[in-house]
Motif scaffolding. Structure first.
Motif, short mmCIF file in Angstrom:
data_model
loop_
_atom_site.label_atom_id
_atom_site.label_comp_id
_atom_site.label_asym_id
_atom_site.label_seq_id
_atom_site.Cartn_x
_atom_site.Cartn_y
_atom_site.Cartn_z
N VAL A 3 0.86 -1.17 0.00
CA VAL A 3 0.00 0.00 0.00
C VAL A 3 0.90 1.23 0.00
N MET A 4 0.62 2.15 -0.91
CA MET A 4 1.43 3.36 -0.98
C MET A 4 0.56 4.59 -0.81
N VAL A 5 1.12 5.59 -0.16
CA VAL A 5 0.42 6.85 0.03
C VAL A 5 1.24 7.92 -0.69
N ASP A 6 0.65 8.52 -1.69
CA ASP A 6 1.34 9.53 -2.50
C ASP A 6 2.70 9.02 -3.00
N GLY A 7 2.75 7.76 -3.36
CA GLY A 7 4.00 7.21 -3.90
C GLY A 7 5.04 6.88 -2.85
N LYS A 8 4.65 6.96 -1.56
CA LYS A 8 5.58 6.55 -0.50
C LYS A 8 5.10 5.22 0.05
N LEU A 9 6.05 4.37 0.39
CA LEU A 9 5.70 3.06 0.91
C LEU A 9 5.03 3.19 2.26
N TYR A 10 3.81 2.65 2.38
CA TYR A 10 3.10 2.79 3.64
C TYR A 10 3.02 1.46 4.40
N ALA A 11 2.66 0.40 3.72
CA ALA A 11 2.58 -0.91 4.39
C ALA A 11 2.76 -2.02 3.39
N TYR A 12 3.29 -3.14 3.83
CA TYR A 12 3.35 -4.29 2.94
C TYR A 12 3.24 -5.61 3.69
N SER A 13 2.92 -6.63 2.96
CA SER A 13 2.91 -7.99 3.52
C SER A 13 3.47 -8.94 2.47
N ASN A 14 4.04 -10.01 2.96
CA ASN A 14 4.60 -11.03 2.07
C ASN A 14 4.28 -12.38 2.68
N MET A 15 3.48 -13.16 1.98
CA MET A 15 3.10 -14.46 2.54
C MET A 15 3.02 -15.55 1.49
N ARG A 16 2.87 -16.74 1.94
CA ARG A 16 2.83 -17.87 1.04
C ARG A 16 1.52 -17.88 0.25
#
Ligand code: SF4
Ligand code: SF4
Lengths: 108, 293
Positions: free
Chosen positions: B45-58
């Protein structure tokens, strides 16, 4: 962009390269190829490219060694290497011959 | 009965940017990218092109469900809901199965764009070692693809191949890299390039009494060499970045650097999220383009 479609395996390298800067999306290569290797449409690798470009169809990407062998009667056609003969004959391949801007090349 | 150990299980990650305050989120462009691969799924998820949150899962057996789970995990405790996201793009092998995405973009385009963000504009060559394919990309300083090559004919040089191998060796996939250097001397690489044959070759070595770490080293070095020959075709220009799960396996990467005579840049983010970052950035660009029309 130089889009390389194909693969490299134990037997050699089989790549069809489409130069999307040269390709004008005319579509002449599509009917020229007797085996449906090529297609034309939205650029799959550049979402902001407005014009259509040619690509190697999904179904053919993993088997062009065999599909294209029908157009390549010379002995090295299954060896996956570029030779003097394959280089010289390249312009006679139906796909390459059909492309006026010269956007298509083969690696073998 | 003791549960069977899942050696292949790698670490799932999630992250929220502590520096972004979403008070007054009106007026901000919130976009998302979701990369559904054969082995792992990521949501960014990005806010105005800045990294806001992420997840990485199987990735589970069901792609739409995996996409949803990754997205929900990324949004967890952020105060954002999926409806707050203006535009989402799906990418990766399962990109057509991202239920909340407005459009899809190929992973090659997304990986180049994402690597440009994660590693900076000096990156010219990106190698993505994914779950079931390997991609080599040259890009310009804006992350636009100039050349690419993809090999997905065989699983040997991929994350899935490594998972199968970890299970076979009975060693956690997270430790394989380090263990592969715990040897007296570097063994010759396994000769088979196919997972199935490489597996039986490795089993044969174990039976002959070759120490386990050495078998692991032989496998890692075969994988590194395979990737090296793939890179040879397009050439490697500095700066070089590796994305994908195998980027975390030093057993492969260090051997690859030795062959190339070149190291790769590192990132503080999970190397597996490059594709999803690229997708979220494209989403922002598309929103802006719409606004201009
Ligand atoms: S060589 Fe023949 S089969 Fe191959 S792409 Fe060209 S026209 Fe089609
Ligand atoms: S013939 Fe050449 S220019 Fe026309 S679509 Fe095919 S590759 Fe592009």
């Amino acid at each position: 962009m130089r889009a390389n479609y194909g693969y490299k395996d134990g037997s050699g390298e089989y790549f069809i390269t489409i130069d999307t800067d040269k390709c004008n999306g005319c579509g002449d290569c599509v009917p020229a190829c007797p085996y449906g290797v090529l297609g034309v449409g939205e650029d799959p690798y550049d979402p902001f490219h407005e014009e259509p470009v040619a690509f190697v169809t999904e179904a053919q990407r993993k088997k062009i060694r065999y599909t294209c062998a029908s157009c390549k009667p010379y002995l090295t056609s299954l060896a996956g290497v570029q030779t003097e003969v394959s280089l010289r004959e390249m312009k006679n391949l139906p796909c390459v011959a059909a492309c006026k801007p010269g956007a298509i090349t083969h690696s073998w | 009965m003791a549960e069977k150990k899942e050696y292949w299980r790698w670490l799932e990650t999630r992250w929220t940017n502590p520096d972004i305050d979403l008070d007054g989120k009106e007026g901000k462009i919130i976009t998302a990218g979701c990369d559904v691969g054969s082995v792992s799924s990521q949501a960014v998820v990005m806010v105005d092109g800045k990294l806001y949150a992420y997840s990485n899962m199987r990735t589970g057996s069901d792609s739409p469900d995996s996409a949803m789970r990754a997205m929900n995990w990324a949004l967890e405790d952020t105060g954002l809901a999926i409806d707050d996201v203006r535009y989402s793009i799906g990418t990766g092998y399962g990109r057509v199965n991202v239920p909340f995405a407005q459009r899809t973009i190929t992973e090659i385009a997304c990986h180049a764009r994402g690597a440009n963000f994660m590693y900076g504009p000096t990156v010219k060559t990106v190698l993505d070692m994914g779950g079931q394919d390997c991609k080599a990309i040259h890009c310009d300083e804006r992350g636009k693809v100039l050349t690419f090559l993809m090999n997905d004919k065989c699983a040997a040089g991929t994350g899935r191949g490594m998972e199968v191998f970890a299970d076979l060796m009975g060693v956690s996939i997270n430790e394989i890299g380090e263990l592969s250097f715990d040897i007296d001397e570097e063994p010759p690489p396994v000769t088979s390039t196919c997972v199935i044959f490489a597996k039986s070759e490795a089993t044969g070595m174990l039976k002959k009494g070759v120490p386990k770490n050495k078998v692991i080293a032989a496998y890692c070095s075969a994988m590194a060499h395979r990737i090296y020959t793939l890179l040879e075709r397009i050439g490697v220009e500095k700066d070089f970045a590796i994305t994908g799960g195998i980027a975390k396996n030093v057993g492969v990467t260090r051997r690859l650097f030795a062959e190339l005579g070149l190291e790769s840049l590192t990132s503080k983010y999970d190397t597996q999220i490059a594709g999803a970052i690229g997708a979220a950035l494209f989403a922002k660009a598309l929103v802006e383009r719409e606004a201009k029309k």
